[in-house]
Structure formats: structure tokens, C-alpha cells
Design a protein around this motif. Structure first.
Motif, PDB file in Angstrom:
ATOM      1  N   ILE A   1     -14.894 -13.174 -71.537  1.00 42.59           N
ATOM      2  CA  ILE A   1     -16.250 -12.932 -71.055  1.00 42.59           C
ATOM      3  C   ILE A   1     -17.219 -12.605 -72.193  1.00 42.59           C
ATOM      4  O   ILE A   1     -18.416 -12.817 -72.071  1.00 42.59           O
ATOM      5  CB  ILE A   1     -16.233 -11.783 -70.017  1.00 42.59           C
ATOM      6  CG1 ILE A   1     -15.343 -12.151 -68.832  1.00 42.59           C
ATOM      7  CG2 ILE A   1     -17.619 -11.431 -69.523  1.00 42.59           C
ATOM      8  CD1 ILE A   1     -15.819 -13.347 -68.054  1.00 42.59           C
ATOM      9  N   TRP A   2     -16.708 -12.114 -73.317  1.00 46.92           N
ATOM     10  CA  TRP A   2     -17.611 -11.649 -74.365  1.00 46.92           C
ATOM     11  C   TRP A   2     -18.550 -12.721 -74.923  1.00 46.92           C
ATOM     12  O   TRP A   2     -19.679 -12.385 -75.311  1.00 46.92           O
ATOM     13  CB  TRP A   2     -16.842 -10.950 -75.498  1.00 46.92           C
ATOM     14  CG  TRP A   2     -15.962 -11.818 -76.320  1.00 46.92           C
ATOM     15  CD1 TRP A   2     -14.637 -12.045 -76.151  1.00 46.92           C
ATOM     16  CD2 TRP A   2     -16.360 -12.600 -77.455  1.00 46.92           C
ATOM     17  NE1 TRP A   2     -14.170 -12.924 -77.090  1.00 46.92           N
ATOM     18  CE2 TRP A   2     -15.208 -13.270 -77.913  1.00 46.92           C
ATOM     19  CE3 TRP A   2     -17.564 -12.799 -78.123  1.00 46.92           C
ATOM     20  CZ2 TRP A   2     -15.236 -14.124 -79.006  1.00 46.92           C
ATOM     21  CZ3 TRP A   2     -17.590 -13.651 -79.206  1.00 46.92           C
ATOM     22  CH2 TRP A   2     -16.438 -14.298 -79.644  1.00 46.92           C
TER      23      TRP A   2
ATOM     24  N   SER B   1     -12.160 -13.248 -67.282  1.00 48.06           N
ATOM     25  CA  SER B   1     -12.580 -13.503 -65.909  1.00 48.06           C
ATOM     26  C   SER B   1     -11.371 -13.413 -64.977  1.00 48.06           C
ATOM     27  O   SER B   1     -10.267 -13.809 -65.347  1.00 48.06           O
ATOM     28  CB  SER B   1     -13.203 -14.895 -65.826  1.00 48.06           C
ATOM     29  OG  SER B   1     -13.458 -15.234 -64.502  1.00 48.06           O
ATOM     30  N   PRO B   2     -11.563 -12.937 -63.750  1.00 46.45           N
ATOM     31  CA  PRO B   2     -10.421 -12.824 -62.823  1.00 46.45           C
ATOM     32  C   PRO B   2     -10.047 -14.138 -62.133  1.00 46.45           C
ATOM     33  O   PRO B   2      -9.207 -14.151 -61.251  1.00 46.45           O
ATOM     34  CB  PRO B   2     -10.919 -11.795 -61.803  1.00 46.45           C
ATOM     35  CG  PRO B   2     -12.394 -11.949 -61.800  1.00 46.45           C
ATOM     36  CD  PRO B   2     -12.772 -12.314 -63.212  1.00 46.45           C
ATOM     37  N   THR B   3     -10.651 -15.238 -62.541  1.00 43.77           N
ATOM     38  CA  THR B   3     -10.360 -16.526 -61.905  1.00 43.77           C
ATOM     39  C   THR B   3      -9.076 -17.126 -62.461  1.00 43.77           C
ATOM     40  O   THR B   3      -8.467 -16.591 -63.389  1.00 43.77           O
ATOM     41  CB  THR B   3     -11.517 -17.513 -62.147  1.00 43.77           C
ATOM     42  OG1 THR B   3     -11.634 -17.734 -63.557  1.00 43.77           O
ATOM     43  CG2 THR B   3     -12.828 -16.987 -61.601  1.00 43.77           C
ATOM     44  N   ALA B   4      -8.686 -18.269 -61.943  1.00 43.01           N
ATOM     45  CA  ALA B   4      -7.460 -18.944 -62.395  1.00 43.01           C
ATOM     46  C   ALA B   4      -7.585 -19.432 -63.841  1.00 43.01           C
ATOM     47  O   ALA B   4      -6.605 -19.467 -64.579  1.00 43.01           O
ATOM     48  CB  ALA B   4      -7.144 -20.117 -61.474  1.00 43.01           C
TER      49      ALA B   4
ATOM     50  N   GLU C   1     -16.875 -22.357 -63.675  1.00 45.20           N
ATOM     51  CA  GLU C   1     -17.259 -21.258 -64.567  1.00 45.20           C
ATOM     52  C   GLU C   1     -17.964 -21.749 -65.816  1.00 45.20           C
ATOM     53  O   GLU C   1     -18.908 -21.121 -66.292  1.00 45.20           O
ATOM     54  CB  GLU C   1     -16.032 -20.431 -64.951  1.00 45.20           C
ATOM     55  CG  GLU C   1     -15.948 -19.182 -64.136  1.00 45.20           C
ATOM     56  CD  GLU C   1     -14.745 -18.358 -64.485  1.00 45.20           C
ATOM     57  OE1 GLU C   1     -14.916 -17.146 -64.602  1.00 45.20           O
ATOM     58  OE2 GLU C   1     -13.654 -18.923 -64.624  1.00 45.20           O
ATOM     59  N   MET C   2     -17.530 -22.879 -66.346  1.00 42.81           N
ATOM     60  CA  MET C   2     -18.209 -23.429 -67.518  1.00 42.81           C
ATOM     61  C   MET C   2     -19.647 -23.799 -67.179  1.00 42.81           C
ATOM     62  O   MET C   2     -20.564 -23.564 -67.968  1.00 42.81           O
ATOM     63  CB  MET C   2     -17.454 -24.646 -68.057  1.00 42.81           C
ATOM     64  CG  MET C   2     -18.073 -25.231 -69.308  1.00 42.81           C
ATOM     65  SD  MET C   2     -18.252 -24.051 -70.649  1.00 42.81           S
ATOM     66  CE  MET C   2     -16.604 -23.986 -71.253  1.00 42.81           C
ATOM     67  N   ALA C   3     -19.860 -24.343 -65.984  1.00 44.95           N
ATOM     68  CA  ALA C   3     -21.226 -24.656 -65.542  1.00 44.95           C
ATOM     69  C   ALA C   3     -22.064 -23.380 -65.431  1.00 44.95           C
ATOM     70  O   ALA C   3     -23.240 -23.375 -65.814  1.00 44.95           O
ATOM     71  CB  ALA C   3     -21.187 -25.386 -64.203  1.00 44.95           C
TER      72      ALA C   3
END
Length: 198
Positions: A164-165, A156-159, A52-54
Motif C-alpha cells: 500500500i505504501w 491490501s487484504p485482497t487476493a 486494484e491497479m485501476a
């Protein structure tokens, strides 16, 4: 061309040049994150945040670098006929077609503002009123009162579950910069039509 338009074009060009040159180096941050992802998956326990950071870094790279690409003329063009036209003919076509791009960017900006308001917990009504009220509350009553104005902040719905803002705020900034750059390009094309180089 009036001085105010010349100043606007120069100011927007300088700002987007600086931001675009900064955004170019985000590719190294992206490479670092992806390298760490590979190393951690191979030798250690896989990390939750790297993918996600990528993606977030790539959004910033793409969105903040877009106005710089337009400024440098490195955007992709379909030039079946365009390549053989004179500078004045190209300026006429660019000045006409950029109006469609401005409309698209305006719609995109409105959607980005609404999406950012949603990510800060505003689910109904006008996003501009929400941000105005949030800003007034922040200035007059302080950060704690402004935080109370926000609802459930989207994650985010991830682990990893990052907020998100921040990435949506970067979207607003990038679309605004692109809108300013294409407006400067429009004025530049009008100048070329009139025989003046801005």
C-alpha cells in the motif's frame, strides 16, 4: 511583488504544469488496465490485479492532476455572485478562501504522512521522527539497515495483496503539490489586489 515570490510562482507553475501534463496520460494506462480486465474475464481466466491497479492509477491521475486543474482554473466554482464581480473583488475573495483550503491541505498532508508511516510498519509515535530516522539510517548504514527499521509492511487484504505504501506516497506528493499550487495562487491573488499580474 518581490523577485523571490515571482520566482516561486513561476517555479511551482512550471513544475505542476509538467506533472499535470504527465498525469493526463495516466488515463490511457487506466483504459488499458480496464480493457485487459474485460478481455481476460471474457476469454481467459479473470486476473486478480486489474481492479486494484485501476484504483491506484485513478488515485495518481486525480491527485497529481489536481494542482494542474487549479493552475488552469478548471476547478468547479459556485459562482452565483462570484461571476459578476470585478477581477479585484474575485482576488480578495480567493485570497481569503484559499486560507481555508491551505489549512485543510495541511491537515490532509499530516494524515497522509502518518498513514504512509503506518503502511511502512510504524505504529506508534510521531511519523516525522520515523521518516527522519529512516532517512538517516538509509544514508549512513545502507538499505538493509533501513529495512530493519521498518516493521510489518502493510498490504491490501485482497487476493492480489499489493503493498500500500506506493499509493500513499503518491498521496503525499499530490497533496504537497496542491499545497504549493494554492500558495502560488494566493500570491497571484495578492498581486491582482495590488494591480500586478504574476
Amino acid at each position: 511583488m518581490p523577485k523571490i515570490i515571482r520566482g516561486f510562482v513561476r517555479g511551482v507553475d512550471a513544475m505542476n504544469y509538467f506533472i499535470g501534463r504527465f498525469a493526463m496520460y495516466l488515463i490511457f494506462a487506466l483504459i488499458g488496465v480496464l480493457m485487459w480486465s474485460s478481455v481476460s474475464k471474457t476469454f481467459f481466466e479473470p486476473t486478480l490485479w486489474t481492479l486494484e491497479m485501476a484504483q491506484f492509477i485513478m488515485v495518481a491521475f486525480y491527485v497529481l492532476g489536481g494542482p494542474y486543474a487549479v493552475q488552469m482554473g478548471s476547478n468547479v466554482r459556485m459562482d452565483l455572485f462570484y461571476g459578476t464581480w470585478s477581477v479585484r473583488q474575485k482576488a480578495w475573495m480567493d485570497a481569503f478562501t484559499v486560507l481555508f483550503l491551505m489549512f485543510y491541505l495541511g491537515v490532509l498532508l499530516y494524515g497522509a504522512i502518518g498513514s504512509t508511516a503506518y503502511s511502512l510498519g510504524h505504529f506508534t509515535g510521531e511519523p516525522f521522527a520515523f521518516f527522519w530516522d529512516l532517512g538517516v539510517t538509509l544514508v549512513t548504514e545502507g538499505p538493509a539497515a533501513a529495512k530493519d527499521k521498518m516493521g510489518f509492511i502493510e498490504r491490501s487484504p485482497t487476493a492480489w495483496r499489493p503493498y500500500i505504501w506506493p499509493v500513499k506516497t503518491i498521496m503525499i506528493l499530490g497533496v504537497t503539490l496542491m499545497l504549493l499550487q494554492v500558495t502560488a495562487e494566493f500570491f497571484r491573488d495578492i498581486g491582482r489586489i495590488r494591480g500586478v499580474e504574476l
